[in-house]
Design a protein around this motif. Structure first.
Motif, PDB file in Angstrom:
ATOM      1  N   PRO A  63       0.803  -1.225   0.000  1.00 23.44           N
ATOM      2  CA  PRO A  63       0.000   0.000   0.000  1.00 23.44           C
ATOM      3  C   PRO A  63       0.828   1.264   0.000  1.00 23.44           C
ATOM      4  N   ALA A  64       1.993   1.246   0.666  1.00 21.25           N
ATOM      5  CA  ALA A  64       2.822   2.454   0.698  1.00 21.25           C
ATOM      6  C   ALA A  64       3.276   2.823  -0.709  1.00 21.25           C
ATOM      7  N   ALA A  65       3.700   1.815  -1.464  1.00 20.46           N
ATOM      8  CA  ALA A  65       4.133   2.078  -2.835  1.00 20.46           C
ATOM      9  C   ALA A  65       2.963   2.536  -3.695  1.00 20.46           C
ATOM     10  N   GLU A  66       1.794   1.920  -3.490  1.00 28.30           N
ATOM     11  CA  GLU A  66       0.622   2.302  -4.269  1.00 28.30           C
ATOM     12  C   GLU A  66       0.207   3.737  -3.958  1.00 28.30           C
ATOM     13  N   GLN A  67       0.252   4.092  -2.686  1.00 27.67           N
ATOM     14  CA  GLN A  67      -0.107   5.462  -2.309  1.00 27.67           C
ATOM     15  C   GLN A  67       0.880   6.460  -2.894  1.00 27.67           C
TER      16      GLN A  67
ATOM     17  N   LYS B 112       8.968  12.976  -6.918  1.00 34.63           N
ATOM     18  CA  LYS B 112       7.663  12.895  -6.259  1.00 34.63           C
ATOM     19  C   LYS B 112       7.545  11.615  -5.429  1.00 34.63           C
ATOM     20  N   LEU B 113       8.034  10.511  -5.991  1.00 39.16           N
ATOM     21  CA  LEU B 113       7.939   9.243  -5.275  1.00 39.16           C
ATOM     22  C   LEU B 113       8.777   9.256  -3.999  1.00 39.16           C
ATOM     23  N   ARG B 114       9.983   9.792  -4.099  1.00 40.49           N
ATOM     24  CA  ARG B 114      10.834   9.856  -2.905  1.00 40.49           C
ATOM     25  C   ARG B 114      10.161  10.696  -1.816  1.00 40.49           C
ATOM     26  N   ALA B 115       9.588  11.820  -2.210  1.00 37.62           N
ATOM     27  CA  ALA B 115       8.914  12.687  -1.243  1.00 37.62           C
ATOM     28  C   ALA B 115       7.705  11.983  -0.638  1.00 37.62           C
ATOM     29  N   ALA B 116       6.936  11.286  -1.480  1.00 37.25           N
ATOM     30  CA  ALA B 116       5.736  10.601  -0.996  1.00 37.25           C
ATOM     31  C   ALA B 116       6.097   9.444  -0.072  1.00 37.25           C
TER      32      ALA B 116
ATOM     33  N   SER C   1       7.276  10.853   3.233  1.00 33.37           N
ATOM     34  CA  SER C   1       6.123  11.326   3.991  1.00 33.37           C
ATOM     35  C   SER C   1       5.344  10.163   4.579  1.00 33.37           C
ATOM     36  N   GLY C   2       5.185   9.097   3.786  1.00 37.49           N
ATOM     37  CA  GLY C   2       4.463   7.920   4.258  1.00 37.49           C
ATOM     38  C   GLY C   2       5.183   7.220   5.392  1.00 37.49           C
ATOM     39  N   ALA C   3       6.529   7.163   5.295  1.00 36.63           N
ATOM     40  CA  ALA C   3       7.312   6.528   6.358  1.00 36.63           C
ATOM     41  C   ALA C   3       7.196   7.319   7.649  1.00 36.63           C
ATOM     42  N   GLY C   4       7.205   8.652   7.543  1.00 31.78           N
ATOM     43  CA  GLY C   4       7.063   9.492   8.730  1.00 31.78           C
ATOM     44  C   GLY C   4       5.712   9.303   9.381  1.00 31.78           C
TER      45      GLY C   4
END
Length: 204
Positions: A125-129, A176-180, A183-186
């Motif tokens: 899900p993290a990758a999909e988001q 964008k992916l690195r930022a997302a 953000s998701g990891a945080g």
């Protein structure tokens, strides 16, 4: 010389010869299949997309220019366009059935394999988001490179871009992916203590 000894470009030049079409299908169906599984919602959509790509190949073969790249990226470019049509119109299934004279179906083992692959994709899900943060055009290019294994230049040409434009779009998508993902990891780290506190309250 047998069809199996011919180069892909020579086989395309022989389309609609049945043996040539069969050989191209055999060589490239796995790549188109993997493309469809990564992007479709269910096994029926996978079967429809794979069928459509090879139907479109029949009419597009005469326009293939071997100077612009290999056949596999060219086929995945067709797949990307067919997928875009499918997304926009929920796919013209009746037209496909008319042309094929039968509904595209997966064999039992193929159906199970597709469902397993779809399940595996849903477990990230993290990758999909993170991918959802990209535009559709950025997603198409990124997945052709990262998932389908195309060189950036070939992926760009498959989508009608110059290699330079493709590299710029891919760099933007990766930022964008690195930022997302960051953000998701945080968010995941912040949510962890909250879940533990909630669980403790429920047990007390």
């Amino acid at each position: 010389m047998s069809k199996r000894q011919l180069r892909d470009a020579d086989l395309l030049a022989a389309v609609p010869d049945a043996a040539a079409v069969s050989e191209i299908y055999t060589r490239h169906v796995d790549a188109v299949f993997a493309f469809a599984v990564r992007r479709c919602r269910n096994s029926e959509d996978v079967a429809d997309l794979v069928s459509t790509v090879f139907l479109e190949m029949l009419s597009a073969a005469a326009g293939y220019d071997r100077r612009r790249g290999e056949v596999r990226p060219w086929l995945l470019g067709i797949a990307a366009r067919c997928l875009a049509d499918q997304r926009r119109s929920d796919y013209r299934r009746s037209e496909l059935l008319t042309r094929l004279a039968t509904a595209p179906e997966l064999r039992g083992d193929e159906h199970e394999r597709v469902e397993a692959m779809l399940d595996a994709a849903r477990l990230a899900p993290a990758a999909e988001q993170a991918l959802a943060e990209l535009t559709e055009a950025e997603q198409d290019l990124f997945l052709l490179v990262a998932h389908d294994g195309l060189p950036v230049a070939d992926a760009a040409r498959a989508l009608g871009l110059t290699p330079v434009a493709g590299r710029m779009r891919l760099a933007r998508a990766r930022r964008k992916l690195r930022a997302a993902m960051k953000s998701g990891a945080g968010k995941h780290q912040a949510d962890g203590p909250r879940r533990e506190i909630a669980a403790a309250k429920e047990q007390s």
